[in-house]
Design a protein around this motif. Sequence first.
Motif, PDB file in Angstrom:
ATOM      1  N   LEU A 287       0.823  -1.208   0.000  1.00 59.95           N
ATOM      2  CA  LEU A 287       0.000   0.000   0.000  1.00 59.95           C
ATOM      3  C   LEU A 287       0.858   1.259   0.000  1.00 59.95           C
ATOM      4  O   LEU A 287       0.544   2.234  -0.689  1.00 59.95           O
ATOM      5  N   LEU A 288       1.938   1.262   0.768  1.00 60.00           N
ATOM      6  CA  LEU A 288       2.829   2.424   0.788  1.00 60.00           C
ATOM      7  C   LEU A 288       3.412   2.678  -0.593  1.00 60.00           C
ATOM      8  O   LEU A 288       3.536   3.828  -1.031  1.00 60.00           O
ATOM      9  N   ASN A 289       3.743   1.595  -1.296  1.00 60.73           N
ATOM     10  CA  ASN A 289       4.248   1.746  -2.665  1.00 60.73           C
ATOM     11  C   ASN A 289       3.174   2.315  -3.575  1.00 60.73           C
ATOM     12  O   ASN A 289       3.438   3.163  -4.435  1.00 60.73           O
ATOM     13  N   HIS A 290       1.938   1.851  -3.372  1.00 61.68           N
ATOM     14  CA  HIS A 290       0.812   2.345  -4.178  1.00 61.68           C
ATOM     15  C   HIS A 290       0.535   3.822  -3.893  1.00 61.68           C
ATOM     16  O   HIS A 290       0.311   4.612  -4.814  1.00 61.68           O
ATOM     17  N   PHE A 291       0.568   4.210  -2.621  1.00 62.05           N
ATOM     18  CA  PHE A 291       0.318   5.613  -2.259  1.00 62.05           C
ATOM     19  C   PHE A 291       1.424   6.524  -2.788  1.00 62.05           C
ATOM     20  O   PHE A 291       1.163   7.674  -3.160  1.00 62.05           O
ATOM     21  N   GLU A 292       2.638   6.015  -2.812  1.00 62.51           N
ATOM     22  CA  GLU A 292       3.741   6.804  -3.383  1.00 62.51           C
ATOM     23  C   GLU A 292       3.490   7.105  -4.855  1.00 62.51           C
ATOM     24  O   GLU A 292       3.718   8.217  -5.335  1.00 62.51           O
ATOM     25  N   SER A 293       2.975   6.102  -5.567  1.00 58.14           N
ATOM     26  CA  SER A 293       2.645   6.301  -6.977  1.00 58.14           C
ATOM     27  C   SER A 293       1.502   7.286  -7.145  1.00 58.14           C
ATOM     28  O   SER A 293       1.528   8.138  -8.038  1.00 58.14           O
ATOM     29  N   MET A 294       0.477   7.206  -6.280  1.00 62.36           N
ATOM     30  CA  MET A 294      -0.650   8.129  -6.370  1.00 62.36           C
ATOM     31  C   MET A 294      -0.216   9.568  -6.071  1.00 62.36           C
ATOM     32  O   MET A 294      -0.692  10.512  -6.698  1.00 62.36           O
ATOM     33  N   TRP A 295       0.696   9.731  -5.131  1.00 60.33           N
ATOM     34  CA  TRP A 295       1.112  11.074  -4.737  1.00 60.33           C
ATOM     35  C   TRP A 295       1.861  11.786  -5.858  1.00 60.33           C
ATOM     36  O   TRP A 295       1.912  13.020  -5.894  1.00 60.33           O
ATOM     37  N   ARG A 296       2.457  11.017  -6.766  1.00 57.50           N
ATOM     38  CA  ARG A 296       3.173  11.640  -7.887  1.00 57.50           C
ATOM     39  C   ARG A 296       2.219  12.272  -8.888  1.00 57.50           C
ATOM     40  O   ARG A 296       2.660  13.015  -9.763  1.00 57.50           O
ATOM     41  N   ARG A 297       0.928  11.968  -8.793  1.00 55.44           N
ATOM     42  CA  ARG A 297      -0.059  12.554  -9.699  1.00 55.44           C
ATOM     43  C   ARG A 297      -0.918  13.554  -8.925  1.00 55.44           C
ATOM     44  O   ARG A 297      -1.614  13.181  -7.977  1.00 55.44           O
ATOM     45  N   PRO A 298      -0.891  14.817  -9.297  1.00 56.65           N
ATOM     46  CA  PRO A 298      -1.633  15.837  -8.530  1.00 56.65           C
ATOM     47  C   PRO A 298      -3.117  15.523  -8.389  1.00 56.65           C
ATOM     48  O   PRO A 298      -3.720  15.826  -7.351  1.00 56.65           O
ATOM     49  N   GLN A 299      -3.727  14.892  -9.417  1.00 54.09           N
ATOM     50  CA  GLN A 299      -5.165  14.641  -9.353  1.00 54.09           C
ATOM     51  C   GLN A 299      -5.518  13.518  -8.383  1.00 54.09           C
ATOM     52  O   GLN A 299      -6.696  13.292  -8.098  1.00 54.09           O
ATOM     53  N   HIS A 300      -4.501  12.794  -7.852  1.00 62.30           N
ATOM     54  CA  HIS A 300      -4.771  11.696  -6.923  1.00 62.30           C
ATOM     55  C   HIS A 300      -4.264  11.986  -5.519  1.00 62.30           C
ATOM     56  O   HIS A 300      -4.199  11.076  -4.692  1.00 62.30           O
ATOM     57  N   GLN A 301      -3.938  13.210  -5.222  1.00 59.86           N
ATOM     58  CA  GLN A 301      -3.389  13.538  -3.900  1.00 59.86           C
ATOM     59  C   GLN A 301      -4.475  13.726  -2.844  1.00 59.86           C
ATOM     60  O   GLN A 301      -4.224  14.285  -1.782  1.00 59.86           O
ATOM     61  N   TYR A 302      -5.658  13.234  -3.144  1.00 62.08           N
ATOM     62  CA  TYR A 302      -6.767  13.322  -2.202  1.00 62.08           C
ATOM     63  C   TYR A 302      -6.803  12.159  -1.224  1.00 62.08           C
ATOM     64  O   TYR A 302      -7.556  12.187  -0.238  1.00 62.08           O
TER      65      TYR A 302
END
Length: 547
Positions: free
Chosen positions: A38-53
Amino acid sequence: MSDTPSDSNTVPTWRALLNLVGQYWLLMVILVAHVPMLLNHFESMWRRPQHQYFPLVIIAVIVLLVARLQRLTFENENRLRLWLSNSLLAISVLIFAASVTLVFSPWLAAVSFVLSCGSAFLVLQDRYAVQNLFGIWLLLCLLVPPPQSQEEQLSSTLKHATTVVSGKVLELFDVPNLVEGATLIIPGRQLFVEEVCAGSISMMSVVTCCMLLAVWANHAWLNGILLILSSLILISVTNVFRIVIAVLVDGRYSLDLLSGWNHSLLEGTFVAGALLLMLSTDQLLRFFLDPVETDGTVVRETPSLWLRFYNRFVQIGAAQDLLGVDFRKRFRTRPVIRPTLVVSAALFACLGMVSVYAISAHRVEISKMRQQFSTQSLGSDSLPAKIGQWRQVGYHSKRENYLFPQESKLWSYQNKDTVVVFALDYTFDHWHCLDECYESLGWKSSNKPLLRESSVDKESYLRCQFRKGDSHYGMLTYAMVDLAGEPFDPPQKVASAEIARRCFREGSERLLQIQGWTTSLKPILGEQRRSIEKLYEDLRSELVNNF
């Protein structure tokens, strides 16, 4: 005789209590096993501004669970719920095993986590009442964003509509403009709608806020769906006003509202306005969709068939008070730990340790690739000064905007009146459809991207031809490789199973894009086109050899 059970019947024995604690500890093991992936997945999401929610979603789920959790004084078991819990757990085990052993997919691990939470929530209902627990579980689904390609298509449609409407509104204020794809051209400036409408007022941010509001207010499904759809329309209108106000203020007062602190202040103002619009829309929908009442009581047994149908329809999916159950039920002293839960916890514990090893191996692999690939060593002399009739006439490196990759290195080659810009763009987490980016800039594709094979190294690439108006023509050639220089075949060449694998691996790849772009005042055909393709093939082979 009272139906309320005596204290001796409502208090569980020490054996049942130990079993109860053990059951929840097993569920905790299952959820904690997902944490590394999950931490790896969240790191990937954080790199995209539209997914920083996603931090807001996690906090909201925890707060709602804690606020609505209420201990039952009786056993509230249900066979259907037990079967669903076991089924979700079994599917979750299979998906998590595939994510750490077959394809290394943090995205799939997030799917497994959401399913495991669903199973845990069903177990939770045996001992606790939680209002709208299904809605809280739906919030967790926001941690699994849709495939990038589908999200980009919907977002591109909304951005194009925003650009067109903005252009029409600016014409009402006598501001000349030209709409090209998702780009708005005004005197002395080009506005990329991606830059203006990214971040806080993005599509996924709006969907997240609407779902949070719907779950918090315990709305029915119809109300929640209409709230999301109407908010997407309202947010497009809000972005139109942002663009129009920024252009008018810039033209009349020479004040730039699209950069720096001015842009942050403007964005914050419109975020507050968007939230107020969403709350107003919610109140309007509740006015129209609340059940019809008579004398303060909801009409249920009215002779009117239409009113009965309407009241039941608008309340489909509405949260019910789970405390309204039969209080004559009592605790049983039999063990509550299910064998399926014990086996699942053991499997998840083993897979959790395997995931740690898989993540470490993946990071080591990426680290080695990065050591082999260094953009600092790439410069004007990394590619030949002359290839055939083409000669290098320029080189520069730049950091791009929201619309394009973070960084690029560009070499310019010229042959008579034809100039080709050869570029290395980095880095990507998935296959990037570069032709769609050029379409957002106003270029019209003459045909579908054509799959070509290089005569130099036999690797595949895509060729696209464009036109803009009646006098501008463009030609694009591009391909993608990983950090080691190994080719990453375009979707046109891979099978459907490979496309699915890539979707599951989304966020775990590190890819580079190699493109060649040229424009002309006449169609690029025949010998000129073949010469440009040959230049791209030679330069790509030369560049990959430098990795």
